[in-house]
Design a protein around this motif. Structure first.
Motif, short mmCIF file in Angstrom:
data_model
loop_
_atom_site.label_atom_id
_atom_site.label_comp_id
_atom_site.label_asym_id
_atom_site.label_seq_id
_atom_site.Cartn_x
_atom_site.Cartn_y
_atom_site.Cartn_z
N LEU A 1 73.24 50.41 30.19
CA LEU A 1 73.43 49.28 29.26
C LEU A 1 73.48 47.97 30.04
O LEU A 1 72.83 46.98 29.70
N TYR B 1 79.22 50.04 19.25
CA TYR B 1 79.94 50.18 20.53
C TYR B 1 80.36 48.79 21.00
O TYR B 1 79.51 47.93 21.24
N SER C 1 73.84 60.46 28.10
CA SER C 1 75.08 60.50 28.85
C SER C 1 75.49 61.94 29.09
O SER C 1 75.23 62.81 28.26
N PHE D 1 77.77 59.99 35.03
CA PHE D 1 76.31 60.14 35.19
C PHE D 1 75.65 60.02 33.83
O PHE D 1 76.11 60.57 32.84
#
Ligand code: PLP
Length: 366
Positions: free
Chosen positions: A89, A115, A216, A228
């Motif tokens: 992101l 989010y 994810s 990770f």
């Protein structure tokens, strides 16, 4: 005089969900997988040799990228390994959003609510944010892309399945937005492992050059502690992102664990099935107690307590007092709701029992 840039001075930092120290707490607040990582993954971590730790990790994480490419039917040049999905992101904003623009001129486009890290990352980059409200049912409005185009946005972030509602948009909706939107469309698929379909066809079959998918290991693969994630998209997008990342952005342990996770997906898939079963169970139990629960394709549910119950904020606090953590968002459209991560059957039962105790006095006093 402070030393930091003025946008950092003004910044309200992201507030993560609580991570209490005591292991006795029932943690249904940050969407972790309630089951541990599989045996093959733990073995892969344990078999990393001292010699591998002494050296720098593979800078391109090529071993992981090849396995991910094979699993998803794309080319390794279409995969980028990152330090958690969150790093992708941040990279996307660094690479696709001009800093220092005035409000309403370009920058990042997001749906609201979603989010809450997205606008924080945009503020760090000092790039403007255009917020498009979701419809009443948390679906994307038909003019989403048109509004972002009008604002000159160069990057859009959509979380699908959506957080915090759990809603999954059909592929056709994402496809239409990607075709209409003039910038890069990042589809955040952090919860896709619990959903019936993903958006891979947009890049694999349709070859859309402006679509970036986020994955994810924190949710589906029980590795939130490892950090990770990865991105998938057109090779040109990946190459641009690759230029902006740290040279060694993912470490050797996480590369080993992530690679093994994809090679032994069946281990994780069992946990997804268990979580989905619990999702059905909890949804029914909550609905039976008067909660309005949105249909979810994730590992959490968004639930509105009945009018006869204490308010959501008060339920959140009372549950916390009893050692059960759920997530409460004090923001528009969410402050009458609780977001509850699905736990193990025992944890979910404990939640229902606690709710029964908390709802009883309210019902009796009417
Ligand atoms: C969890 C999550 C991510 C990625 O989290 P990482 O732990 O950094 O991989 C991205 N987007 C949303 C909406 C999430 O909930």
């Amino acid at each position: 005089m402070p030393y930091e840039r003025s946008n950092i001075q003004k910044l309200a930092a992201y507030t993560p969900g609580e991570q209490p120290d005591q292991s006795s707490v029932i943690k249904l607040n940050t969407n972790e997988n309630p089951y541990p990582p599989g045996e093959a993954v733990m073995k892969a971590i344990a078999s990393v040799a001292a010699e591998q730790l002494r050296k720098y990790p593979p800078p391109l994480a090529m071993g992981f990228r090849k396995v991910a490419a094979q699993v998803h039917g794309i080319h390794p040049a279409q995969v980028l390994a990152t330090n958690g999905g969150d790093e992708l992101l941040r990279l996307a904003i660094t690479v696709f959003c001009e800093p220092g623009l005035g409000q309403g001129r370009g920058g990042l486009g997001v749906a609201e609510p979603s989010y809450s890290l997205y606008p924080v990352l945009a503020s760090i980059q000092d790039t403007p944010v255009t917020r498009v409200p979701l419809r009443e049912d948390f679906s994307l409005p038909a003019d989403f892309a048109a509004r972002l185009n009008a604002a000159g946005c160069t990057l859009a972030m959509i979380v699908n399945p959506h957080a915090p509602s759990g809603r999954l948009e059909p592929l056709e909706t994402l496809q239409a937005i990607a075709r209409e939107f003039k910038g890069v469309l990042l589809v955040d698929e952090a919860y896709v492992d619990f959903a019936p379909h993903d958006a891979l066809p947009l890049i694999r079959e349709q070859g859309l050059s402006n679509v970036l998918l986020l994955r994810s290991f924190s949710k589906g693969y029980s590795l939130a502690g490892l950090r990770f994630g990865y991105g998938m998209g057109h090779a040109d997008l990946i190459a641009a992102l690759d230029k902006a990342r740290d040279s060694y952005n993912t470490d050797i342990l996480s590369q080993a664990a992530a690679t093994a996770s994809l090679q032994h997906r069946d281990e994780a898939r069992k946990t997804w099935q268990a979580v989905i079963q619990q999702r059905n169970w909890l949804t029914k139990e909550l609905a039976g107690r008067g909660f309005v629960v949105l249909p979810s394709d994730t590992n959490f549910v968004l639930a509105t307590p009945p009018a006869s119950a204490p308010a959501a904020a008060s339920l959140y606090q009372s549950l916390k007092d009893r050692g059960i953590f759920v997530r409460y968002f004090d923001q528009d459209r969410l402050r009458d709701k609780l977001r509850i991560t699905l736990g193990t059957p025992d944890q979910n039962k404990a939640l229902i029992n606690a709710l029964d105790a908390l709802l009883r006095p309210a019902a009796a006093s009417r």
